[in-house]
Design a protein around this motif. Sequence first.
Motif, PDB file in Angstrom:
ATOM      1  N   LYS A 251       0.829  -1.198   0.000  1.00 13.00           N
ATOM      2  CA  LYS A 251       0.000   0.000   0.000  1.00 13.00           C
ATOM      3  C   LYS A 251       0.867   1.253   0.000  1.00 13.00           C
ATOM      4  O   LYS A 251       1.977   1.262   0.528  1.00 13.00           O
ATOM      5  CB  LYS A 251      -0.921   0.013   1.222  1.00 13.00           C
ATOM      6  N   THR A 252       0.329   2.311  -0.564  1.00 11.44           N
ATOM      7  CA  THR A 252       1.000   3.611  -0.540  1.00 11.44           C
ATOM      8  C   THR A 252       0.398   4.455   0.574  1.00 11.44           C
ATOM      9  O   THR A 252      -0.774   4.846   0.509  1.00 11.44           O
ATOM     10  CB  THR A 252       0.845   4.341  -1.885  1.00 11.44           C
ATOM     11  N   ASP A 253       1.164   4.713   1.623  1.00  6.15           N
ATOM     12  CA  ASP A 253       0.728   5.606   2.696  1.00  6.15           C
ATOM     13  C   ASP A 253       1.974   6.122   3.405  1.00  6.15           C
ATOM     14  O   ASP A 253       3.107   5.845   2.988  1.00  6.15           O
ATOM     15  CB  ASP A 253      -0.243   4.919   3.659  1.00  6.15           C
ATOM     16  N   ASN A 254       1.797   6.882   4.476  1.00  8.59           N
ATOM     17  CA  ASN A 254       2.927   7.572   5.109  1.00  8.59           C
ATOM     18  C   ASN A 254       3.607   6.772   6.209  1.00  8.59           C
ATOM     19  O   ASN A 254       4.458   7.298   6.935  1.00  8.59           O
ATOM     20  CB  ASN A 254       2.491   8.939   5.651  1.00  8.59           C
ATOM     21  N   ARG A 260       4.681  -1.084   6.349  1.00  4.71           N
ATOM     22  CA  ARG A 260       3.791  -1.350   5.212  1.00  4.71           C
ATOM     23  C   ARG A 260       4.024  -2.745   4.642  1.00  4.71           C
ATOM     24  O   ARG A 260       3.076  -3.432   4.240  1.00  4.71           O
ATOM     25  CB  ARG A 260       4.000  -0.288   4.130  1.00  4.71           C
ATOM     26  N   TYR A 404       0.329  12.782  -3.135  1.00  9.95           N
ATOM     27  CA  TYR A 404      -0.145  11.594  -3.837  1.00  9.95           C
ATOM     28  C   TYR A 404      -0.411  11.889  -5.311  1.00  9.95           C
ATOM     29  O   TYR A 404      -0.890  12.962  -5.678  1.00  9.95           O
ATOM     30  CB  TYR A 404      -1.434  11.069  -3.201  1.00  9.95           C
ATOM     31  N   SER A 414       0.932  -3.629  -8.870  1.00  8.49           N
ATOM     32  CA  SER A 414       1.260  -2.290  -8.376  1.00  8.49           C
ATOM     33  C   SER A 414       0.010  -1.650  -7.799  1.00  8.49           C
ATOM     34  O   SER A 414      -1.104  -1.914  -8.267  1.00  8.49           O
ATOM     35  CB  SER A 414       1.862  -1.419  -9.478  1.00  8.49           C
ATOM     36  N   PHE A 415       0.185  -0.802  -6.805  1.00  8.01           N
ATOM     37  CA  PHE A 415      -0.947  -0.303  -6.035  1.00  8.01           C
ATOM     38  C   PHE A 415      -1.850   0.626  -6.838  1.00  8.01           C
ATOM     39  O   PHE A 415      -3.066   0.623  -6.683  1.00  8.01           O
ATOM     40  CB  PHE A 415      -0.434   0.406  -4.779  1.00  8.01           C
ATOM     41  N   ILE A 418       0.933   6.611  -6.153  1.00  5.40           N
ATOM     42  CA  ILE A 418       2.308   6.858  -5.716  1.00  5.40           C
ATOM     43  C   ILE A 418       2.292   7.985  -4.700  1.00  5.40           C
ATOM     44  O   ILE A 418       1.538   8.959  -4.855  1.00  5.40           O
ATOM     45  CB  ILE A 418       3.208   7.229  -6.907  1.00  5.40           C
ATOM     46  N   GLY A 419       3.095   7.879  -3.656  1.00  5.11           N
ATOM     47  CA  GLY A 419       3.202   8.933  -2.652  1.00  5.11           C
ATOM     48  C   GLY A 419       4.645   9.366  -2.471  1.00  5.11           C
ATOM     49  O   GLY A 419       5.554   8.534  -2.483  1.00  5.11           O
ATOM     50  N   ARG A 420       4.855  10.664  -2.291  1.00  2.00           N
ATOM     51  CA  ARG A 420       6.195  11.208  -2.096  1.00  2.00           C
ATOM     52  C   ARG A 420       6.233  11.997  -0.789  1.00  2.00           C
ATOM     53  O   ARG A 420       5.349  12.800  -0.519  1.00  2.00           O
ATOM     54  CB  ARG A 420       6.603  12.092  -3.268  1.00  2.00           C
TER      55      ARG A 420
END
Length: 480
Positions: A251-254, A260, A404, A414-415, A418-420
């Motif tokens: 997952k994409t998160d902080n 994760r 995001y 792939s989720f 994308i998160g930066r």
Amino acid sequence: MRYTLLVVSCLWTAAAFGQDPIKVGNVTISGSLRSRTEIWDYFQGAANNDYAFSGNIFKLSFAQTAKKVDWQFELAAPFLLGLPNDAIAPAPQLQLGLGGNYFGANSARRHAAMIFPKQGYLRFKGLFGDKDQSLRVGRFEWMDGGEVTPKDATLAALKRDRVNQRLIGPFGWSHVGRSFDGFEYKASKGAITYSVVSALTTRGAFQVDGWGNLKTGFSYGSATGQVGKGKNVGEWRALAVYYQDWRHVLKTDNRAAAVRLADMNNIRIGTYGGHYLHKIESSAGIFDFMLWGMLQSGKWGRQDHRSNAFDLEAGWQPKVMAKLKPWLMGGVTRTGGDNDPTDNKHGSYFQMLPTPRPYARIPFYNMMNNQDIYGILALRPHKAVTIRSEFHSLSLSNRNDLWYVGGGAFQPWSFGFIGRNTGKAKSLANQWDTSIDWTINKNWSITGFYAYVDGKTAMRAIYPNDQNAQFSYIELNYKF
């Protein structure tokens, strides 16, 4: 390469069949070809950010309409030419523009093509002897909000451009798009239309292989009503969506990467809300406003999920400069962000399966952890020409969350988002853009688009060499 050139040749030949749909008995054969040349000058990173490529999609449809049953079968053939093979940088920069997305999603090929069934469904009409009930079963394109089109032209345009497909959409601006395998039930009672949809998501969007579906799905229910008449009209919609992703991908998160990696549990989220549109005609022109809002709850893997989103917008079509038919709009969008990556709560608004591009015309952001203060000017100097210019002041809703990008699940591994990490920098960018749409005739249309992005502190944290970006394209559409 030979296969790609053969596909291109065949599709352009097919486009020359004629200017009207073809009738073979009771079956209607129609099609479309869209060709877009994208020119990217993305934020400067440790890879190529300055390139161009060609994205194209041809569709061929067979359909029949009868009293009790309609059916459609549609083939799609996306073909991508000249994708950049050097536009993906190490994290956190990653893909420098959508050319990198397409290249990475298609097994690192510079040229990619595929043919697959885009739609194939039966629609049963007049269920239980009621002409206002129907059931569609199979593979189809669908968008939330699109189940009803208001009769009023202003409300219809406002809904098309500012409401539809914020949550779930076919991602039609991408060179592949997505479809849904499932069913859609609709019923109308007076001024209210009820809609129920349950479906699995297909592959596609950035990868040309759109054959299979994914382990992601949703169930959606809505009621949409029309109010008022004449110069004072409105529309409301109440909805609920249950979304589940059981692909067991990262997952994409902080949260930290190790946390994760240890959480491959399903995503199960309920979204509840709706919209209200209204138009008033007066001696000063046409005024409109729009309110759109959502609440979310559920599970983000092992975390509890709670978030929200809203968009408040107003518009004015003044009677001055009548030949240009100006339409001024402005508003603010704000969606929830996660404040603490170490607790057991996930607070980032989750956009599910949207078509991001109508709300992010240079798609370097979406509606997740986002605040967008914007103004829009649309002009219609001719019935065949529309000029539209937008300004967006963008920032993160919560500095402890990520910036995001993305439009949801499109492949099994792939989720889809994308998160930066911007290092708690909050101000993202100012964006200006302009588009010109020209409908040449009933078969041909052309669009030109240019956008400039002035990156701010959050962008500098990711791209210290150059925080500014440009994006332009020319798109040609043909249909028969």
